[in-house]
Design an enzyme around this catalytic site. Structure first.
Site, PDB file in Angstrom:
ATOM      1  CB  CYS A 133       5.424  -5.971   9.519  1.00  0.00           C
ATOM      2  SG  CYS A 133       6.489  -5.151  10.710  1.00  0.00           S
ATOM      3  CB  CYS A 160      -1.632   1.525   8.039  1.00  0.00           C
ATOM      4  SG  CYS A 160      -0.107   1.083   7.291  1.00  0.00           S
ATOM      5  CB  CYS A 187       2.549   7.235   3.611  1.00  0.00           C
ATOM      6  SG  CYS A 187       2.795   5.928   4.828  1.00  0.00           S
ATOM      7  CB  CYS A 239       2.924  -3.431  16.839  1.00  0.00           C
ATOM      8  SG  CYS A 239       4.641  -2.907  16.724  1.00  0.00           S
ATOM      9  CD  GLU A 290      -2.694  -1.036   2.584  1.00  0.00           C
ATOM     10  OE1 GLU A 290      -2.834  -0.007   3.263  1.00  0.00           O
ATOM     11  OE2 GLU A 290      -3.125  -2.149   2.924  1.00  0.00           O
ATOM     12  CB  CYS A 349       0.313  -2.827  13.700  1.00  0.00           C
ATOM     13  SG  CYS A 349       0.802  -2.437  12.015  1.00  0.00           S
TER      14      CYS A 349
HETATM   15  N1  SAH Z   1       7.409  -0.250  11.407  1.00  0.00           N
HETATM   16  C1  SAH Z   1       7.463   1.168  11.441  1.00  0.00           C
HETATM   17  C2  SAH Z   1       6.679   1.865  10.351  1.00  0.00           C
HETATM   18  C3  SAH Z   1       5.354   1.294   9.976  1.00  0.00           C
HETATM   19  S1  SAH Z   1       4.014   1.531  11.075  1.00  0.00           S
HETATM   20  C4  SAH Z   1       7.044   1.667  12.818  1.00  0.00           C
HETATM   21  O1  SAH Z   1       6.708   0.865  13.657  1.00  0.00           O
HETATM   22  O2  SAH Z   1       7.134   2.855  13.058  1.00  0.00           O
HETATM   23  C5  SAH Z   1       3.603   3.220  10.895  1.00  0.00           C
HETATM   24  C6  SAH Z   1       3.023   3.865  12.130  1.00  0.00           C
HETATM   25  O3  SAH Z   1       1.656   3.504  12.300  1.00  0.00           O
HETATM   26  C7  SAH Z   1       3.724   3.472  13.409  1.00  0.00           C
HETATM   27  O4  SAH Z   1       3.859   4.579  14.252  1.00  0.00           O
HETATM   28  C8  SAH Z   1       2.751   2.462  13.982  1.00  0.00           C
HETATM   29  O5  SAH Z   1       2.970   2.267  15.338  1.00  0.00           O
HETATM   30  C9  SAH Z   1       1.436   3.107  13.638  1.00  0.00           C
HETATM   31  N2  SAH Z   1       0.269   2.240  13.700  1.00  0.00           N
HETATM   32  C10 SAH Z   1       0.181   0.936  13.372  1.00  0.00           C
HETATM   33  N3  SAH Z   1      -1.065   0.476  13.572  1.00  0.00           N
HETATM   34  C11 SAH Z   1      -1.796   1.520  14.027  1.00  0.00           C
HETATM   35  C12 SAH Z   1      -3.141   1.672  14.416  1.00  0.00           C
HETATM   36  N4  SAH Z   1      -3.992   0.655  14.386  1.00  0.00           N
HETATM   37  N5  SAH Z   1      -3.529   2.901  14.824  1.00  0.00           N
HETATM   38  C13 SAH Z   1      -2.680   3.941  14.858  1.00  0.00           C
HETATM   39  N6  SAH Z   1      -1.386   3.860  14.499  1.00  0.00           N
HETATM   40  C14 SAH Z   1      -0.942   2.651  14.098  1.00  0.00           C
END
Ligand code: SAH
Length: 344
Positions: free
Chosen positions: A113, A333, A106, A117, A93, A120
């Site tokens: 990944c 995302c 972006c 987390c 994406e 995510c």
């Molecule tokens: N792996 C990297 C970049 C990709 S995630 C990182 O962890 O920073 C991009 C951003 O979106 C990160 O700050 C991540 O924590 C956040 N993110 C992921 N899922 C999310 C969600 N459900 N709501 C809000 N932010 C989210």
């Protein structure tokens, strides 16, 4: 013959390729200009290259170009979300956002990944592979071509962990910022990481000018480890130390991402702990984001965003709430790619 991926070569690598084909070195810089400045899609378009050389290029190399599989355009603010497909059928994406100060893109850095987390969507279907420099550039080139808009700033904040794909991301940044390439200053690029500490230090030593965004989401080891497994490898103290080092080496303030989740990390005690954690790395910036709700989890958006922001700013921590763009096409995302996986 397996064709080589020509868009992934830096200029100096392309020079070696060109020399190995028995051509003069200056041909590399001509070719590089055609590829990265003029964005040709076929070698035959290289008007000033000898025909025999073009034929050689056609048999031994390919020009990577992602296919647009889906395109969602927001009726509210013109944000465009692309689902791209690479030659092996994998997808990612890319989101184009327009702000007053210009267009920001972006991009994704991996297919899937590994970081796990809990909030995510990108991590839920697991990790498939790293994206190559050509596939990182391809997201920009194809978006500019399709949308007719020029990308003025870039965030590495899509699917994947950029510091877990370090080599390809660094090669990509070299090509992106090169004079004969897109010539985008790395001061207009932000890289977001979940906190791979040794790589943050390495990046600091490289003094690239990049803005570093750190996905923090919780201020204590107990709370952070519960939602971000990476914290068990590199804890918050090590992370903050690395951030201080980054600031000391580069003079660039760190931006911290903090997704506010109802009942998980949005209480006044957490705000207090966050202030305590960030004081040593101030001046910095905290980006507060009401969490995007995803299907697999019961996480809900916090209703205490303003209160939480005020607690931080009253204590001298610079904090703002991220504006939501493309609300009507949002699908948190990583969800567009995953939905398309189940359709395949
Ligand atoms: N792996 C990297 C970049 C990709 S995630 C990182 O962890 O920073 C991009 C951003 O979106 C990160 O700050 C991540 O924590 C956040 N993110 C992921 N899922 C999310 C969600 N459900 N709501 C809000 N932010 C989210």
């Amino acid at each position: 013959m397996i064709k080589k991926d020509i868009l992934s070569f830096t200029l100096s690598e392309l020079e070696s390729e060109v020399l190995s084909l028995g051509e003069k070195k200056f041909r590399a810089s001509q070719l590089y200009g055609w590829l990265h400045e003029k964005r040709i899609t076929a070698f035959a378009e290289c008007a000033n290259l000898p025909k025999t050389f073009i034929e050689r290029l056609e048999t031994e190399y390919f020009i990577m170009r992602p296919k647009v599989i889906r395109k969602l355009v927001s009726k509210i603010d013109g944000t465009i979300k692309y689902l791209y497909e690479f030659p092996d059928g994998e997808r990612c994406e890319t989101v184009l956002m327009s702000y007053k100060h210009g267009n920001s893109l972006c991009i994704s850095t991996q297919v899937g990944c590994k970081m796990g987390c809990s909030f995510c969507a990108s991590t839920k279907a697991g990790f498939v592979r790293d994206l190559l420099p050509s596939e990182l550039l391809g997201q920009i080139y194809e978006t500019e071509r399709d949308s007719g808009r020029k990308v003025e700033s870039l965030v590495l904040m899509g699917i994947g962990e950029p510091l877990d794909n370090f080599g390809n991301v660094m090669t990509f940044l070299e090509i992106l910022s090169s004079e004969k390439g897109k010539n985008l200053s790395l001061r207009h690029v932000s890289l977001s990481t979940c906190g791979i500490v040794p790589r943050i230090r390495e990046l600091a030593d490289m003094k690239t000018g990049l803005t570093l965004s750190v996905s923090l989401h919780a201020p204590t080891d107990e709370k952070r480890s519960a939602i971000m497994p990476i914290n068990k490898r590199y804890n918050t103290a090590e992370l903050i130390d690395a951030c201080r080092y980054y600031f000391a080496q580069t003079g660039r303030r760190i931006s911290f991402e903090f997704a506010l989740i109802d009942g998980v990390n949005d209480d006044p005690q957490t705000a207090k702990e966050l202030v305590r954690l960030l004081k040593p790395v101030s001046p910095c910036h905290v980006n507060l984001i009401p969490v995007n709700e995803i299907r697999e989890r019961e996480y809900r958006k916090s209703g205490r965003v303003r209160e939480f922001t005020k607690l931080l700013t009253d204590s001298g921590i610079n904090a703002t709430v991220r504006r939501t763009l493309g609300a009507d096409i949002s699908a948190a995302c990583g969800q567009l790619r995953r939905d398309s996986l189940s359709e395949k």
